[in-house]
Design an enzyme around this catalytic site. Sequence first.
Site, PDB file in Angstrom:
ATOM      1  N   ASN A  37       0.822  -1.210   0.000  1.00  0.00           N
ATOM      2  CA  ASN A  37       0.000   0.000   0.000  1.00  0.00           C
ATOM      3  C   ASN A  37       0.861   1.267   0.000  1.00  0.00           C
ATOM      4  OD1 ASN A  37      -2.265   1.550   0.114  1.00  0.00           O
ATOM      5  ND2 ASN A  37      -2.905   0.913   2.170  1.00  0.00           N
ATOM      6  N   HIS A 122     -14.676  -5.214  10.767  1.00  0.00           N
ATOM      7  CA  HIS A 122     -14.465  -3.998  11.561  1.00  0.00           C
ATOM      8  C   HIS A 122     -15.747  -3.209  11.768  1.00  0.00           C
ATOM      9  CE1 HIS A 122     -10.245  -3.672   9.478  1.00  0.00           C
ATOM     10  NE2 HIS A 122     -10.436  -4.843  10.057  1.00  0.00           N
ATOM     11  N   ARG A 147     -14.094  -6.425  15.298  1.00  0.00           N
ATOM     12  CA  ARG A 147     -13.121  -5.438  15.778  1.00  0.00           C
ATOM     13  C   ARG A 147     -13.835  -4.108  15.964  1.00  0.00           C
ATOM     14  NH1 ARG A 147      -8.318  -2.670  12.231  1.00  0.00           N
ATOM     15  NH2 ARG A 147      -9.895  -1.052  12.058  1.00  0.00           N
ATOM     16  N   TYR A 159      -7.701   7.517  11.058  1.00  0.00           N
ATOM     17  CA  TYR A 159      -7.609   6.186  10.489  1.00  0.00           C
ATOM     18  C   TYR A 159      -7.703   5.102  11.561  1.00  0.00           C
ATOM     19  CZ  TYR A 159      -5.684   2.292   7.882  1.00  0.00           C
ATOM     20  OH  TYR A 159      -5.506   1.086   7.290  1.00  0.00           O
ATOM     21  N   ASP A 211      -7.735  -2.721  17.612  1.00  0.00           N
ATOM     22  CA  ASP A 211      -6.450  -2.435  16.950  1.00  0.00           C
ATOM     23  C   ASP A 211      -5.902  -1.104  17.457  1.00  0.00           C
ATOM     24  OD1 ASP A 211      -4.313  -2.181  15.257  1.00  0.00           O
ATOM     25  OD2 ASP A 211      -5.464  -2.250  13.385  1.00  0.00           O
ATOM     26  N   HIS A 213      -2.993   0.023  16.481  1.00  0.00           N
ATOM     27  CA  HIS A 213      -2.262   0.528  15.317  1.00  0.00           C
ATOM     28  C   HIS A 213      -0.923   1.181  15.694  1.00  0.00           C
ATOM     29  CE1 HIS A 213      -1.962   1.615  11.079  1.00  0.00           C
ATOM     30  NE2 HIS A 213      -2.987   0.809  10.888  1.00  0.00           N
ATOM     31  N   GLU A 237      -4.476  -5.566  19.276  1.00  0.00           N
ATOM     32  CA  GLU A 237      -3.610  -5.674  18.089  1.00  0.00           C
ATOM     33  C   GLU A 237      -2.605  -4.535  18.026  1.00  0.00           C
ATOM     34  OE1 GLU A 237      -5.930  -5.990  14.542  1.00  0.00           O
ATOM     35  OE2 GLU A 237      -4.356  -5.109  13.304  1.00  0.00           O
ATOM     36  N   GLU A 263       1.283  -7.350  11.105  1.00  0.00           N
ATOM     37  CA  GLU A 263       0.858  -6.960   9.759  1.00  0.00           C
ATOM     38  C   GLU A 263       1.940  -6.236   8.976  1.00  0.00           C
ATOM     39  OE1 GLU A 263      -2.658  -4.631  10.983  1.00  0.00           O
ATOM     40  OE2 GLU A 263      -1.668  -2.895  10.096  1.00  0.00           O
ATOM     41  N   ARG A 284       0.152 -11.958  12.818  1.00  0.00           N
ATOM     42  CA  ARG A 284      -0.746 -11.353  11.818  1.00  0.00           C
ATOM     43  C   ARG A 284      -0.103 -11.177  10.441  1.00  0.00           C
ATOM     44  NH1 ARG A 284      -4.850  -9.248  11.363  1.00  0.00           N
ATOM     45  NH2 ARG A 284      -4.314  -7.064  11.144  1.00  0.00           N
ATOM     46  N   HIS A 313      -3.384 -10.979   8.133  1.00  0.00           N
ATOM     47  CA  HIS A 313      -3.825  -9.622   7.834  1.00  0.00           C
ATOM     48  C   HIS A 313      -4.691  -9.679   6.565  1.00  0.00           C
ATOM     49  CE1 HIS A 313      -2.303  -5.272   6.816  1.00  0.00           C
ATOM     50  NE2 HIS A 313      -3.372  -5.232   7.580  1.00  0.00           N
ATOM     51  N   ASP A 317      -6.270  -3.709   1.130  1.00  0.00           N
ATOM     52  CA  ASP A 317      -5.028  -3.564   0.369  1.00  0.00           C
ATOM     53  C   ASP A 317      -4.281  -4.883   0.190  1.00  0.00           C
ATOM     54  OD1 ASP A 317      -4.867  -2.370   3.217  1.00  0.00           O
ATOM     55  OD2 ASP A 317      -2.757  -2.789   2.866  1.00  0.00           O
ATOM     56  N   GLU A 340      -8.636 -11.934   9.212  1.00  0.00           N
ATOM     57  CA  GLU A 340      -9.255 -10.613   9.025  1.00  0.00           C
ATOM     58  C   GLU A 340      -9.868 -10.546   7.632  1.00  0.00           C
ATOM     59  OE1 GLU A 340      -6.544  -7.300   8.756  1.00  0.00           O
ATOM     60  OE2 GLU A 340      -8.027  -5.898   9.523  1.00  0.00           O
ATOM     61  N   TRP A 403       1.921   5.317  13.830  1.00  0.00           N
ATOM     62  CA  TRP A 403       0.474   5.108  13.671  1.00  0.00           C
ATOM     63  C   TRP A 403       0.239   3.753  13.059  1.00  0.00           C
ATOM     64  CZ3 TRP A 403      -2.494   4.327   9.293  1.00  0.00           C
ATOM     65  CH2 TRP A 403      -1.739   4.299   8.099  1.00  0.00           C
TER      66      TRP A 403
HETATM   67  C1  GCO Z   1      -5.624  -3.769   9.811  1.00  0.00           C
HETATM   68  C2  GCO Z   1      -4.664  -2.697   9.467  1.00  0.00           C
HETATM   69  C3  GCO Z   1      -4.812  -2.045   8.154  1.00  0.00           C
HETATM   70  C4  GCO Z   1      -3.528  -1.326   7.753  1.00  0.00           C
HETATM   71  C5  GCO Z   1      -3.405  -1.213   6.287  1.00  0.00           C
HETATM   72  C6  GCO Z   1      -2.163  -0.463   5.845  1.00  0.00           C
HETATM   73  O1  GCO Z   1      -5.623  -4.160  10.949  1.00  0.00           O
HETATM   74  O2  GCO Z   1      -6.310  -4.229   8.910  1.00  0.00           O
HETATM   75  O3  GCO Z   1      -4.180  -2.001  10.537  1.00  0.00           O
HETATM   76  O4  GCO Z   1      -5.938  -1.251   8.071  1.00  0.00           O
HETATM   77  O5  GCO Z   1      -3.436  -0.086   8.355  1.00  0.00           O
HETATM   78  O6  GCO Z   1      -3.431  -2.480   5.745  1.00  0.00           O
HETATM   79  O7  GCO Z   1      -2.025  -0.551   4.478  1.00  0.00           O
HETATM   80 MG    MG Z   2      -4.087  -3.500  12.164  1.00  0.00          MG
END
Ligand code: GCO
Ligand code: MG
Length: 403
Positions: A37, A122, A147, A159, A211, A213, A237, A263, A284, A313, A317, A340, A403
């Site tokens: 991504n 989600h 989630r 985000y 998550d 993040h 997560e 991820e 993940r 994951h 994307d 996921e 992030w």
């Molecule tokens: C998740 C992720 C994604 C990522 C993304 C980045 O848990 O699915 O955190 O949303 O942020 O794949 O490209």
């Molecule tokens: Mg994530």
Amino acid sequence: MKIKDIKVIVCSPGRNFVTVKIITDEGLHGVGDGTVNGRELAVASYLEDHVAPCLIGMDPMRTEDIWQYLYKGAYWRRGPITMAAIGAIDMALWDIKAKAANMPLYQLLGGRSRDKVMVYKHVGGLDISEVAEGVIALREQGLDAIRAQVAIPGLPPIYGTGASTDQDALINKRVAPHEEVWATHKYLPLVPKLFEKVRDAVGWDVHLLHDVHHRLTPIEAARLGKDLEPFRLFWLEDPIPAELQEGFRIIRQHTTQPIAVGEVFNSIYDTHTLITEQLIDYARVTSVHAGGVTGLKKIFDLAAIYHVRSACHGPQDVSPIAMGCNIHVDVAIPNFGIQEFSGYTEAMHDVFKCAWSYDRGYLQPGEQAGHGVDIDEALAAKHPYQQAYLPIARLQDGSMTSW
Ligand code: GCO
Ligand code: MG
């Protein structure tokens, strides 16, 4: 059988995807996902300029040898671009191998270990009651795992935390990334309140996930884990940036909250301390970013020994091809945890024809020979690459943050 041609296809049916297509002299072909991504063209060039020319004439059945050729042979090991390129080639080769065997891929990975693959989806919202309603709605759609994320009062929705869906935030057409603001002290007390309310709304017979993040420090994450213990989350997560594997020791010392990480990992060496010290509960990694089916299996096989379960994951994307490969691995390995699944738009399903299917919270790999996903090249050509980046995050004083 020999590799005759390798094509690299970059398309954007709503978001960018990098696809590799390997064609053999016997007419069989296979496809693989190489999407990273926001860095898609780097993988496309890596494949086109540095990988494809070397593989022409090779025996496509030698999946392990070609994996090692690309991993050891480049001298420059690991990294998201290299491993996504290896992942794309590896998926295409496994596709060819399974087609040649006239079997769905999972049969070559040991056959089925389970009847269906549990997924989580989600829910986000601007406030806690909106999230609770969203969780109830997904429960009604059959989801056994959800989630939940909520926007932080006093900060614009960002985000992964609120109503701005991941997809909206990701498909950012501006040349420079969108900038978001983060404040840990506003977030930390909010999350336990969110899960108190969600548990009240949906009860205890559902898996709830959250998550972070990568936004906390180890001791902050330890605090959050302790505060969430009463609500029995399935997992927390990415509580901290994951390159410092030792950081997870601090979290583990303080909380029994299960942890999921991986991820952004692309090799077994990103995970091995976490796995062998049993600092996490779910790995993940995903087929595209961890070097394909071969790379994923290496990580999950190590994880199985240490009671760590899989959790591929699977946001949008990750292309429908990598999703297909994930599902074949999910159904076959003994230590599957969860998958996921964000789902894809109709336009994406038009370009990528999938034998895998989703129904009420569970996925099936399908019985088609190969991994079961193919690309419609003519349609893909109608959706050219569009420059797009993930957002970046700053603290309220303007400094950059994770992030
Ligand atoms: C998740 C992720 C994604 C990522 C993304 C980045 O848990 O699915 O955190 O949303 O942020 O794949 O490209
Ligand atoms: Mg994530």
